[in-house]
Write a protein that holds these residues in place. Structure first.
Motif, short mmCIF file in Angstrom:
data_model
loop_
_atom_site.label_atom_id
_atom_site.label_comp_id
_atom_site.label_asym_id
_atom_site.label_seq_id
_atom_site.Cartn_x
_atom_site.Cartn_y
_atom_site.Cartn_z
N VAL A 21 -46.96 -59.50 -2.65
CA VAL A 21 -45.52 -59.38 -2.85
C VAL A 21 -44.80 -59.78 -1.55
CG1 VAL A 21 -45.80 -57.54 -4.56
CG2 VAL A 21 -45.48 -56.95 -2.14
N GLY A 22 -43.52 -60.01 -1.68
CA GLY A 22 -42.72 -60.39 -0.52
C GLY A 22 -41.50 -61.15 -0.96
N LYS A 58 -46.17 -66.51 -0.67
CA LYS A 58 -47.00 -65.98 -1.76
C LYS A 58 -47.63 -67.10 -2.60
CE LYS A 58 -43.72 -63.68 -3.75
NZ LYS A 58 -42.60 -64.22 -2.95
N SER A 59 -46.80 -68.03 -3.08
CA SER A 59 -47.32 -69.11 -3.92
C SER A 59 -48.22 -70.04 -3.14
CB SER A 59 -46.15 -69.90 -4.53
OG SER A 59 -45.43 -69.09 -5.45
N ALA A 66 -50.81 -56.61 -0.94
CA ALA A 66 -50.54 -57.19 0.37
C ALA A 66 -49.08 -57.63 0.41
CB ALA A 66 -51.46 -58.39 0.63
N VAL A 67 -48.38 -57.24 1.46
CA VAL A 67 -46.97 -57.60 1.61
C VAL A 67 -46.88 -58.72 2.64
CG1 VAL A 67 -44.66 -56.77 2.17
CG2 VAL A 67 -46.33 -55.21 1.13
N LEU A 68 -46.34 -59.85 2.21
CA LEU A 68 -46.19 -61.01 3.10
C LEU A 68 -44.76 -61.10 3.62
CD1 LEU A 68 -48.12 -63.99 1.43
CD2 LEU A 68 -48.85 -62.56 3.31
N ASP A 69 -44.65 -61.56 4.85
CA ASP A 69 -43.33 -61.82 5.43
C ASP A 69 -43.48 -62.97 6.42
OD1 ASP A 69 -40.57 -61.46 5.93
OD2 ASP A 69 -41.07 -60.36 7.77
N VAL A 80 -47.82 -58.09 6.60
CA VAL A 80 -47.20 -57.03 7.40
C VAL A 80 -47.65 -55.65 6.93
CG1 VAL A 80 -45.21 -58.42 8.06
CG2 VAL A 80 -45.13 -57.11 5.93
N GLU A 81 -48.12 -55.56 5.68
CA GLU A 81 -48.63 -54.29 5.15
C GLU A 81 -49.66 -54.57 4.08
OE1 GLU A 81 -45.15 -50.91 5.26
OE2 GLU A 81 -45.07 -52.39 3.65
#
Length: 599
Positions: free
Chosen positions: A398-399, A405-406, A571-574, A579-580
């Motif tokens: 997610v993000g 993400k893609s 998984a959190v993307l930024d 990042v998390e």
């Protein structure tokens, strides 16, 4: 394709040289063009032999004509006259029959070369990476395959035989002319040097015009593709841009008209001058024969036969010169085609692939220190990504939009290769797998659904050509779309329309889900796969996914966090970095970036 542009000075100052113009400037060696015909050398040898035989037989006609005029008619020898006339008819029949056989063989070889060339270009372009198609206009690609290869058809199908036929005829005619009168031959052949010089000039002119014409055809193709597709028509109607689009098309078409006229008229005055000269030569021959010094040295039959030969020399000689013009002009087309054939394949099968059985794959995915930068970009889309997705578990990524993400999903399906690091399935680097094996292991349902302009059944069967109707319907039921299809007037035989526009966004995505599930992949990538579904349909599809995810590794790219709550890890993307990571509950407890997204 995108390559750096350069500049050169022109009358109006520096002018940008486009990549297309640089492609035209490439010199294509004739040897490479000749290699296209190498597999058909024996057929071409047969054609050449037929042409030589036909030309030799045809050369008997003027000698038969001389005998008719000098002997049979003056001596009133009916028997000799009958034999000579039968000989003329036999020559015509034999040459006509040989011509039919030669045309059939040469056309067949030419069409086989065209077929191979079209297929090679299509297959090579199909192997190109997604990056190539994102930087290349669709109409440009289509123009190379249709307009450019189509423009070569006459050259490819008839050049070799035309050269052989005309050259043999010219040589045989010249020999026969010399045999009749070497003095008159000197008068007839004096036009050859200026003819060759003029032909070379015309060839250069037509090559330049051909290059411009093909670029204009490509632009016209792009306008048609963009303006007459369903999406293009909808866009122009909603923006009121139809008039501007028609004006753009008309301007491109007008430029094409001008180029076609210039191409057809290039060198016409020069060629017309040659026609006049060739037509005047018989008059000079008659004049020379009538001069006091030549009186009595030539018979009437010889003179008539010679002028007949000289008149017959013009057509093959000009044909031979025209072939030279056509071949030179067609080099611009060959340059455009070979430019695509020479493109390196960025994502290709390995030289020594690892053999795997897709049906026995476990689906353990590891992303190890992956960094990826798009060509031409200075910023990494992904940087130092490491994730471990055990077989049969679910990962959610997610993000915010643009977080990568893609791009991550594209690396797992090997639409791109990492700039650094590696992606593995069951411990095997994706770059060590055949692309067909990888496609059997990894299935993708993306947010941009593409449906073919055919029936619903064939759209689903596209994923697995050997699927039975029952398997197709089972996949549709799993994707919660079977009832809707069955309710259509023609059921599974309903035409979906161009790009599937007769279905809503949610219906198209469920069809895409069914199409992917039909392959039964061990790894399933859902890239915003439920983004176009309403809440109720999303729940139904999610239930189907929950059932089908058992024993299958699932990587879900999502904006809606409601679809990822039950994932084994999130998984959190930024900005391309993790990042998390953790479970839904643990990430909420941290009150970090994920909690902000969930709020």
């Amino acid at each position: 394709m995108d390559t750096p542009t350069t500049h050169r000075e022109g009358r109006g100052g520096p002018r940008t040289i486009s990549p297309a113009e640089k492609a035209q400037a490439r010199q294509v060696p004739l040897r490479r063009v000749g290699r296209l015909f190498a597999p058909y050398r024996w057929q071409l040898a047969t054609v050449t032999a037929i042409i030589v035989a036909s030309s030799i037989v045809a050369m008997a006609s003027p000698f038969l004509l001389r005998a008719v005029i000098d002997r049979a008619l003056p001596e009133r020898d009916l028997t000799l006259l009958s034999r000579l006339v039968l000989g003329m008819v036999a020559v015509a029949v034999v040459t006509a029959a040989l011509g039919v056989v030669q045309t059939w063989l040469s056309t067949r070889v030419g069409q086989q070369v065209m077929h191979r060339l079209r297929t090679d270009v299509f297959a090579h372009l199909h192997r190109q990476s997604i990056a190539f198609f994102t930087r290349t206009r669709t109409g440009e690609v289509q123009s190379r395959i249709t307009n450019d290869i189509g423009g070569m058809q006459t050259v490819v199908t008839s050049t070799a035989t035309s050269i052989a036929s005309n050259l043999t005829t010219v040589v045989a005619t010249a020999v026969a002319m010399v045999a009749l009168s070497w003095r008159l031959s000197l008068i007839s052949l004096v036009v050859l040097p200026p003819s060759i010089w003029l032909t070379r000039r015309v060839a250069r002119m037509r090559r330049e015009i051909t290059a411009q014409r093909q670029r204009e055809l490509a632009d016209l193709n792009v306008t048609i593709e963009e303006g007459l597709s369903i999406s293009g028509v909808q866009l122009s109607k909603t923006l009121g841009a139809g008039g501007a689009l028609v004006d753009r098309f008309a301007a491109s078409s007008a430029r094409l008209v001008d180029l076609e006229l210039r191409s057809d008229l290039a060198g016409r005055w020069r060629m017309a001058s040659m026609s006049v000269i060739f037509a005047a030569i018989p008059a000079f021959i008659y004049l020379g024969a009538g001069l006091p010094g030549a009186a009595g040295t030539l018979s009437i039959g010889t003179l008539v036969a010679f002028t007949a030969l000289q008149g017959g020399l013009f057509r093959p000689l000009m044909g031979l010169l025209d072939v030279g013009v056509s071949v030179t002009a067609s080099m611009a087309l060959f340059a455009r085609i070979f430019e695509y054939l020479d493109l390196p394949v960025e994502v290709d099968d390995p030289a020594d692939p690892v053999d795997i059985d897709p049906r026995r794959a476990r689906g353990h995915v590891r992303i190890e220190g992956v960094t990826f930068t798009y060509p031409g970009s200075d910023t990494a889309a992904l940087a130092g990504i490491t994730l471990d997705v055990p077989a049969g578990t679910g990962l959610a990524v997610v993000g915010h939009t643009g977080s990568g993400k893609s791009t991550l999903a594209a690396l797992v399906s090997r639409l791109h290769d990492p700039t650094a690091g590696r992606v593995t399935i069951d411990g095997v680097d994706l770059r060590d797998l055949r692309l067909t094996d990888l496609a059997a292991v990894v299935g993708v349902v993306s947010q941009e659904t593409y449906l073919l302009h055919t029936t619903v059944r064939e759209n689903l069967r596209y994923a697995r050509p050997d699927a039975t109707d029952g398997e197709i319907e089972d996949a549709a039921r799993a994707a919660q779309i079977h009832d809707l299809i069955a309710a259509l007037p023609d059921g599974y035989d309903t035409m979906v329309g161009s790009r599937g526009h007769r279905f809503s966004g949610g219906e198209k995505q469920r069809l895409a889900i069914a199409r992917t599930l039909l392959r039964d992949p061990r790894v399933l990538i859902l890239d915003e796969a439920t983004s176009a579904l309403d809440t109720e349909t999303e729940r139904a599809v999610q239930r189907a996914f929950d059932e089908l995810a058992r024993g299958r590794t699932t990587i879900t790219i999502a904006h809606r966090l409601s679809t990822v709550r039950d994932a084994d890890q999130i998984a959190v993307l930024d900005h391309g970095r993790i990042v998390e990571s953790g479970t839904h509950a643990s990430l909420l407890d941290r009150a970090g970036r994920y909690a902000t997204l969930a709020a």
